[in-house]
Design a protein around this motif. Sequence first.
Motif, mmCIF file in Angstrom:
data_model
loop_
_atom_site.group_PDB
_atom_site.id
_atom_site.type_symbol
_atom_site.label_atom_id
_atom_site.label_comp_id
_atom_site.label_asym_id
_atom_site.label_seq_id
_atom_site.Cartn_x
_atom_site.Cartn_y
_atom_site.Cartn_z
ATOM 1 N N UNK A 298 38.177 57.464 51.280
ATOM 2 C CA UNK A 298 37.341 58.562 51.741
ATOM 3 C C UNK A 298 36.633 59.170 50.532
ATOM 4 N N UNK A 299 35.616 60.016 50.742
ATOM 5 C CA UNK A 299 34.994 60.693 49.596
ATOM 6 C C UNK A 299 35.994 61.477 48.755
ATOM 7 N N UNK A 300 36.986 62.093 49.392
ATOM 8 C CA UNK A 300 37.985 62.874 48.646
ATOM 9 C C UNK A 300 38.829 61.968 47.747
ATOM 10 N N UNK A 301 39.259 60.805 48.260
ATOM 11 C CA UNK A 301 40.038 59.879 47.425
ATOM 12 C C UNK A 301 39.169 59.280 46.328
ATOM 13 N N UNK A 302 37.916 59.023 46.633
ATOM 14 C CA UNK A 302 37.010 58.492 45.608
ATOM 15 C C UNK A 302 36.886 59.487 44.461
ATOM 16 N N UNK A 303 36.766 60.756 44.784
ATOM 17 C CA UNK A 303 36.663 61.783 43.742
ATOM 18 C C UNK A 303 37.905 61.803 42.871
ATOM 19 N N UNK A 304 39.080 61.569 43.485
ATOM 20 C CA UNK A 304 40.339 61.589 42.742
ATOM 21 C C UNK A 304 40.493 60.396 41.824
ATOM 22 N N UNK A 305 40.085 59.211 42.303
ATOM 23 C CA UNK A 305 40.390 57.980 41.567
ATOM 24 C C UNK A 305 39.191 57.370 40.845
ATOM 25 N N UNK A 306 38.043 57.987 40.956
ATOM 26 C CA UNK A 306 36.876 57.438 40.264
ATOM 27 C C UNK A 306 37.006 57.598 38.762
#
Length: 306
Positions: A298-306
């Motif tokens: 999700x966008x939220x997980x992408x923000x965390x792991x990018x």
Amino acid sequence: MDGFREELALSKRDLLNEPLRRFFALFQDELSVDDHMEFFANHTESGGETFLRMETYTTEKLSRVIMEEYAVRSDLRGNVIVATPKPTNNVPFFFFQLGGKEDRSIAVLDISPTQADIDYTPLIPVYEQYSKTLGLGPTKVDWMKKTCSPYLLSCQYEELDDELFIEAMCEYFKVWVEHFYRPGKVLHDESDIERAANAIYKFKYVLHHHDPAYKIFAKSWGKTVADAFVYLECADEPAYRPPEGEEARVKIWNNPDLNVQWTAGAQLVILAAPEAEQATLREAVERQVAAAGFGIITPALLERYR
């Protein structure tokens, strides 16, 4: 309220067809009539009748129980049952579909996991019995592999003994109730809850992304009514909404080796990066998300792991 419950049970004897009636009889005592909704839409034209009749309930451990009967242009008919767990309970999905046309059936039966450590031992003999007697091998539908258990029973427009498949549904459901639903405990670890929520969202996202029902119903009844159908199915957290605009046009990425799926919103963020960096970014995020026990980016997980 007991009087209403009895009246509701009596009405189902006449309104529900065989698989829904069997399911309701097995589970009606768990279903809350305090949060019960019914939806019906129908459109008849020269090509035939397209309709959907849906009922939803909740239980102590399930955010939504969905029972559906549908027809598409009077040609394709069937039923769907989905029991969606709450993210705070260690309970897997129960998923059933049986439909088709003439002598060709569409059928799906599974207990889909929300936690990686689920013990399927009680289900294995039931799966072995019915996969053999029904003549069903591994699924031929790639997208189902994104969320299914190793014990999925499915066929796509093939000959099938429908009565035997309904029998299999009842036996799967008994295993689900006795070994997963009733013993399912409340999750207290925030990381377990987050992984369960991610698995639930992935199930909703994958199912609705690949299911043609929304487009068919939008064409028959209009977008507003089709949106209402999806809302009733998917409004409980983690909620799903059909993608619109640019998100609806994205061809979604999927990594079958890691069993990681992207959402359109997260994918568009990567596609906005310089082209030379996109492949590296994608691979790095997929590895980290999979290692953390998540299945959809999700966008939220992408923000965390990018």
